[in-house]
Design an enzyme around this catalytic site. Structure first.
Site: not given
Length: 431
Positions: A245, A372, A387
């Site tokens: 992003h 997880d 990210s």
């Protein structure tokens, strides 16, 4: 006779409306893509359902071999077409209702196999903007006690970028101060960039009673820094992609325009766990500042991109992975690569919950959920700083983590890796 003719036309129109409605429902349910990317040497099967039929120009045989699959167990209303790639190129398939009424065109791109080294390393990002970003507007009081709102009066807004003063390109905020003081209060021409458009305006600076300096009535920023995750790098071209992003200004939300920048090594020093309604965060420490990993050239809505200038390695992968295009990705188990407080790239299991077929790039290509136990214990799920963490499924690089869901930190969004590859400029798009 006229009555029968009207009835026939009315019935025909009703049938057409019914089938157009059916077509709309069919597309919503099946989310028909407008493009298929098939790597050389691979095949892809397209399922069609009555009343849709696929048609194509005979020249499509230059790039793919088309085979109709006869499946006795399948519904007689459905049909399967297998596309086996032969040579690089682009052709079109067309969906027709009853084989007669054109409905939708689909591009078929046969592309070379693409191999990338997956990332997962924590990186520091330093970015210098093109021009300076206007992040605030303020009144100026002159020596006579008069207050001036120069920015608002001249159509300047928060989020605009100041690119030049009197035709001279602005380098940074200190350069702005220098140019204003040299104006001696004379009218100056400002070149402003708003989104992708430019315009000029003239303003007469006002000398502030506070510090006796000429001012324009707005605050500016020329650089930013933060922590993220490397998504991939390409050995031959040395190009990399990260974040998935854009880097935006924290105050204005605007995508920062890049003049130059770099990625550098970052060490995770602490993790704030994500909670419902409050995103967590990875806090990093930059080091080896004199040895940047790469130069940053692109800051787009789909990530940041540039070229490596120093070697970077991944302890999990000594060889590159083939990328997967969106039609190859399935809902189900996958894993991400990311770096936590042990400062080592590790694998963490996730599940791809939903896939959003897309005809153009978007950062919300799929919904993912962390499964997880180790990652959930350490971070609560997806946190800021993760990210760009690459998503791997069935031995292929399929995407990158982009956002966390505010009300559910165990879940978030990912972007298809094909969008990031397109943006990086590694290869030309196939026309």
């Amino acid at each position: 006779m006229k009555t029968y003719s009207r009835l026939f036309k009315s019935a025909l129109a009703t049938l057409l409306i019914i089938f157009l409605f059916y077509a709309l429902v069919f597309e919503i349910r099946n989310n028909l893509p407008t493009e298929y990317n098939i790597q050389i040497g691979e095949s892809h099967t397209i399922n069609t359902t009555f009343p849709f039929f696929l048609s194509f120009d005979e020249t499509i045989a230059d790039i793919v071999e088309i085979k109709t699959i006869n499946n006795e167990a399948s519904n007689f209303l459905s049909n399967e077409i297998q596309l086996k790639s032969l040579e690089k190129g682009t052709k079109e398939l067309r969906y027709n209702i009853f084989g007669l009424i054109p409905y939708k065109t689909v591009r078929v791109n046969v592309v070379p196999k693409t191999y990338l080294y997956p990332g997962g390393q924590s990186i520091g990002v330093r970015l210098n903007t093109e021009g300076v970003l206007i992040v605030g507007i303020a009144e100026i009081q002159d020596n006579m006690g008069v207050r001036h709102n120069l920015a608002e009066g001249n159509g300047i807004r928060i989020g605009d970028s100041l690119m030049a003063i009197n035709g001279e390109a602005v380098e940074n905020k200190y350069h702005v101060i220098e140019l204003l003081q040299n104006s001696n209060g004379e009218e100056v021409k400002l070149t402003i960039k708003r989104d992708d458009k430019y315009f000029d305006t003239t303003i007469k600076p006002v000398k502030s009673v506070d510090d006796e300096k000429y001012k324009l009535g707005f605050w500016v920023r020329d650089k930013t820094a933060g922590v993220g995750t490397l998504t991939f790098f390409h050995e031959e071209s040395k190009k990399f992609g990260a974040l998935g992003h854009a880097i935006t200004d924290i105050e204005t939300g605007k995508i920062l325009s890049v003049k130059d920048g770099e990625i550098i090594k970052s060490k995770v020093v602490s993790i704030q766990e994500g909670k419902k309604g409050r995103p967590g965060e990875i806090r990093g420490l930059f080091y080896e500042l004199d040895k940047p990993l790469g130069k940053l050239y692109i800051n787009s809505i789909h990530g940041i991109y540039g070229e490596l200038i120093n070697n970077i390695s991944n302890n999990e992968y000594l060889k590159p992975l083939e990328i997967a295009y969106q039609h190859e990705i399935t809902e189900g188990p996958a894993y991400i690569l990311t770096t936590l407080d042990d400062n080592k790239v590790e694998k963490y299991s996730i599940e791809i919950v939903k896939i959003n077929n897309q005809s153009k790039a978007n950062t919300k290509s799929m919904i993912i959920r962390v499964t997880d136990p180790k990652l959930l214990e350490k971070t609560g799920g997806i946190v800021q700083g993760m990210s760009g963490s690459p998503i791997i499924q069935k031995g292929k690089l399929v995407g990158a983590v982009t956002h966390v869901l505010i009300n559910d930190p165990t879940s978030g969004y990912g972007i298809f890796i094909q969008w990031m590859v397109d943006e990086s400029g590694i290869f030309d798009k196939y026309q």
